[in-house]
Design an enzyme around this catalytic site. Sequence first.
Site, PDB file in Angstrom:
ATOM      1  N   TYR A  49      42.780   2.574  75.653  1.00 14.98           N
ATOM      2  CA  TYR A  49      43.261   1.224  75.340  1.00 14.98           C
ATOM      3  C   TYR A  49      44.751   1.253  74.980  1.00 14.98           C
ATOM      4  O   TYR A  49      45.194   2.078  74.187  1.00 14.98           O
ATOM      5  CB  TYR A  49      42.473   0.617  74.174  1.00 14.98           C
ATOM      6  CG  TYR A  49      43.058  -0.696  73.687  1.00 14.98           C
ATOM      7  CD1 TYR A  49      42.956  -1.842  74.455  1.00 14.98           C
ATOM      8  CD2 TYR A  49      43.771  -0.765  72.493  1.00 14.98           C
ATOM      9  CE1 TYR A  49      43.519  -3.033  74.042  1.00 14.98           C
ATOM     10  CE2 TYR A  49      44.335  -1.956  72.065  1.00 14.98           C
ATOM     11  CZ  TYR A  49      44.208  -3.082  72.852  1.00 14.98           C
ATOM     12  OH  TYR A  49      44.770  -4.264  72.453  1.00 14.98           O
ATOM     13  N   HIS A  79      54.479 -12.145  74.409  1.00 16.44           N
ATOM     14  CA  HIS A  79      54.213 -12.360  72.984  1.00 16.44           C
ATOM     15  C   HIS A  79      55.411 -12.967  72.248  1.00 16.44           C
ATOM     16  O   HIS A  79      55.327 -13.231  71.049  1.00 16.44           O
ATOM     17  CB  HIS A  79      53.795 -11.046  72.330  1.00 16.44           C
ATOM     18  CG  HIS A  79      52.380 -10.654  72.637  1.00 16.44           C
ATOM     19  ND1 HIS A  79      51.942 -10.437  73.921  1.00 16.44           N
ATOM     20  CD2 HIS A  79      51.289 -10.461  71.829  1.00 16.44           C
ATOM     21  CE1 HIS A  79      50.655 -10.116  73.895  1.00 16.44           C
ATOM     22  NE2 HIS A  79      50.234 -10.125  72.643  1.00 16.44           N
ATOM     23  N   ASN A 192      52.217  -4.197  67.552  1.00 12.78           N
ATOM     24  CA  ASN A 192      51.100  -4.008  66.624  1.00 12.78           C
ATOM     25  C   ASN A 192      51.658  -3.563  65.282  1.00 12.78           C
ATOM     26  O   ASN A 192      52.571  -2.739  65.232  1.00 12.78           O
ATOM     27  CB  ASN A 192      50.167  -2.926  67.159  1.00 12.78           C
ATOM     28  CG  ASN A 192      48.833  -3.468  67.630  1.00 12.78           C
ATOM     29  OD1 ASN A 192      47.930  -2.696  67.894  1.00 12.78           O
ATOM     30  ND2 ASN A 192      48.695  -4.762  67.747  1.00 12.78           N
ATOM     31  N   TYR A 276      53.427 -23.048  22.538  1.00 13.25           N
ATOM     32  CA  TYR A 276      52.934 -21.909  23.308  1.00 13.25           C
ATOM     33  C   TYR A 276      53.958 -21.393  24.323  1.00 13.25           C
ATOM     34  O   TYR A 276      54.032 -20.192  24.590  1.00 13.25           O
ATOM     35  CB  TYR A 276      51.664 -22.291  24.071  1.00 13.25           C
ATOM     36  CG  TYR A 276      50.422 -22.428  23.233  1.00 13.25           C
ATOM     37  CD1 TYR A 276      50.445 -22.277  21.848  1.00 13.25           C
ATOM     38  CD2 TYR A 276      49.201 -22.715  23.833  1.00 13.25           C
ATOM     39  CE1 TYR A 276      49.302 -22.414  21.085  1.00 13.25           C
ATOM     40  CE2 TYR A 276      48.044 -22.848  23.086  1.00 13.25           C
ATOM     41  CZ  TYR A 276      48.094 -22.699  21.719  1.00 13.25           C
ATOM     42  OH  TYR A 276      46.951 -22.839  20.979  1.00 13.25           O
ATOM     43  N   ARG A 279      56.035 -19.183  22.091  1.00 10.69           N
ATOM     44  CA  ARG A 279      55.298 -18.166  21.353  1.00 10.69           C
ATOM     45  C   ARG A 279      54.522 -17.222  22.271  1.00 10.69           C
ATOM     46  O   ARG A 279      54.386 -16.025  21.992  1.00 10.69           O
ATOM     47  CB  ARG A 279      54.326 -18.854  20.392  1.00 10.69           C
ATOM     48  CG  ARG A 279      53.694 -17.922  19.388  1.00 10.69           C
ATOM     49  CD  ARG A 279      52.450 -18.459  18.709  1.00 10.69           C
ATOM     50  NE  ARG A 279      52.388 -19.896  18.564  1.00 10.69           N
ATOM     51  CZ  ARG A 279      51.279 -20.553  18.234  1.00 10.69           C
ATOM     52  NH1 ARG A 279      50.158 -19.874  18.030  1.00 10.69           N
ATOM     53  NH2 ARG A 279      51.268 -21.864  18.124  1.00 10.69           N
ATOM     54  N   PHE A 323      46.078  -2.830  61.820  1.00 10.73           N
ATOM     55  CA  PHE A 323      46.996  -3.964  61.962  1.00 10.73           C
ATOM     56  C   PHE A 323      46.558  -5.183  61.167  1.00 10.73           C
ATOM     57  O   PHE A 323      47.316  -6.145  61.032  1.00 10.73           O
ATOM     58  CB  PHE A 323      47.114  -4.355  63.440  1.00 10.73           C
ATOM     59  CG  PHE A 323      45.776  -4.462  64.133  1.00 10.73           C
ATOM     60  CD1 PHE A 323      44.862  -5.449  63.800  1.00 10.73           C
ATOM     61  CD2 PHE A 323      45.433  -3.559  65.122  1.00 10.73           C
ATOM     62  CE1 PHE A 323      43.632  -5.544  64.430  1.00 10.73           C
ATOM     63  CE2 PHE A 323      44.201  -3.646  65.761  1.00 10.73           C
ATOM     64  CZ  PHE A 323      43.296  -4.642  65.415  1.00 10.73           C
ATOM     65  N   GLU A 408      39.716 -11.720  68.290  1.00 10.56           N
ATOM     66  CA  GLU A 408      40.311 -11.571  66.957  1.00 10.56           C
ATOM     67  C   GLU A 408      39.745 -12.691  66.087  1.00 10.56           C
ATOM     68  O   GLU A 408      40.367 -13.725  65.873  1.00 10.56           O
ATOM     69  CB  GLU A 408      41.838 -11.629  67.084  1.00 10.56           C
ATOM     70  CG  GLU A 408      42.361 -10.486  67.938  1.00 10.56           C
ATOM     71  CD  GLU A 408      43.710 -10.761  68.587  1.00 10.56           C
ATOM     72  OE1 GLU A 408      44.346 -11.782  68.246  1.00 10.56           O
ATOM     73  OE2 GLU A 408      44.120  -9.953  69.439  1.00 10.56           O
TER      74      GLU A 408
END
Length: 502
Positions: A49, A79, A192, A276, A279, A323, A408
Site C-alpha cells: 500500500y 490533495h 500522511n 474569589y 483569592r 496518522f 475513513e
Amino acid sequence: MLRPGKVTLAELRAVWTGAPVASGEEYWAGIDASSAAVGAILDSGRTVYGVNTGFGLLAQTRIPAERLEELQRNLILSHCAGLGDPLDRRIVRLMMVLKVIGLGRGHSGVRRSLVERLLALVEADALPVVPSQGSVGASGDLAPLAHMSAALIGAGQMAIGDEAPVPAADALALLGLEPLVLGPKEGLALINGTQASTAIALDVLFTAERIFGSALIAGALSLDALKGTDVAFDPRIHEARGQPGQIAVAAILNRLLDGSEIRESHEGCDRVQDPYSFRCQPQVMGAALDLMRNAARTLQIEANAVSDNPLLFGEEALSGGNFHAQPVAFAADILALALCEIGSISERRLAVLIDPKMSGLPPFLIEDSGVNSGFMIAQVTAAALVSENKSLAFPASVDTIPTSAGQEDHVSMATHGALKSRRIARNAAGVIGVELMAAAQGVDFHAPLKTSPALGRAVAAIRTAVPFHARDRYLADDMAWVRNAVLDGAFSGAVEADLFAQ
C-alpha cells in the site's frame, strides 16, 4: 540540533520564534536504509500500500512501475484542496520541521534528498502558502500537508521572507533549486501525518505560556491595586491540598508581590478575604497550569512521532493508523479549556477594579467620572471576548464525520480544534491586556506608594506606550498594543522559565 525522536519543547519554541534549524548527522543512515527498503520491495514485485497501489478506497488498485512517479505527483496535486486564510508563517515553519523530524526517524521510505530540500527551504525562509481549512485530522492532515508539499514539486505558492507570495516554481528558481521529482511512497509520506495539527497546537501552547505568565502578573498587580491580602497565597494552604500547579502559582504570586509598598501599607488592616477571582488565583490558575503541562507532554511526544503510513521496519511494510490525530485533538481542546478560564477569571478581577464599591478606587478607574467613562467599555469588550471564548470552548474532539467513501469513518477534528483554540488564545490575550492596563491605573492611584519591583517593571513597560488615563481618549489602539505585547511575551518572561519545561 534536531535529533528526531528526542526533540525538546525548548528546541521547538526556538523553531517557532525563527531560530536557525540545525540537523544532526546521526539519522541519515536510518533514512537511507528505509529508502533502500522501498527499492527492495519494488524489485521483489510485492504489492505494498502506498508504494505501488492507489490510496484510501483505491488501495486494492495496483499501479504499474512506469506510472509510480505520476502516482505520487497526482497524489500531492489532488490533495491540494484547502480553503481559508493562510496559516501563520510560524506554523508553516513548524510544520516543515516536524515533517523533517518524523521522516528522520527512518520508517517512511523517503530519500535523503527530500529531507534535505525541506531543510533548505526552512533555512532560506522560503515557506509554502498553506490554507488553514481542509483537514479533519485523520489519514493525516492531508490538505494542509499537500499544500506544503506542493511547493517541493513547483506547484502552489511560496513566500520568501517578507516578500509577497509567488508561484512556487518561480520561488525555487530564485533560490537556484529545481522542482523535486518524487520517488515511490514519497508523496504519501509527505501528506500522511499529524504535522499540521501538531504545529497549530504547538503554536497555541507557546502562545498560552505567554498568556499564562502575563495573567499571573496581571492578577498580582490587580491584587495590589485592590489593596487585597496575600494571606491566601501562604504556601501552607497549597501544600495541604497538594496540587502541583496550585503550589507553583502561589509561590510565583508571592514572589511577584514581594517588596510592594502598597501591600506593606495595609498589613495591619482587618481585611480577611478578597473575592474569589483574587483569592483563588492559585487554585484556578494552578489547575490551568496542570492542564497546559499535560498538553505539552502530549505535543512533545507527537512532535517526535512517526505518523505516516505504511511504516517500514526493515523491508517489512506495516499499515496502521498513526496518522489519526486524536492525541493532538485532546491536547488542543485541553488548551482551549485552560485559556478560556484564564480569560474568565481575569475579566472578573477587572470588573471588581472598576466598581468603586468593591475596589475603593475611583469609578471606572478615572477621576471626574460621569464626564469621563474611563474603563467602562474596555470591561465590556473583555466581557464580550470571554463570552465568545465560552461559545468556542466546546471540544472539537468529540465530533467526527466520515470521509473518503466511508473508509475513513472516524476522524479526530484535531486541526479544527487547534485553530479554534488559537482564536481563544488571542481573545484571552485581549482580556489580559485590558486587565494589565486597568491594574496599572489602579496602582498609580496609590502613589506615592509603589508596587513591588517585579510588578513595577510591568507597569513601566505598559507606560512606555499607554499613558495614565487622566481623561477619556481613544482606547482601542492602547488595548491592541497591550494585547500584542502579551502575545509577544513582553510581560511573561519573568515567570515563564519557572513554569514550563525548557
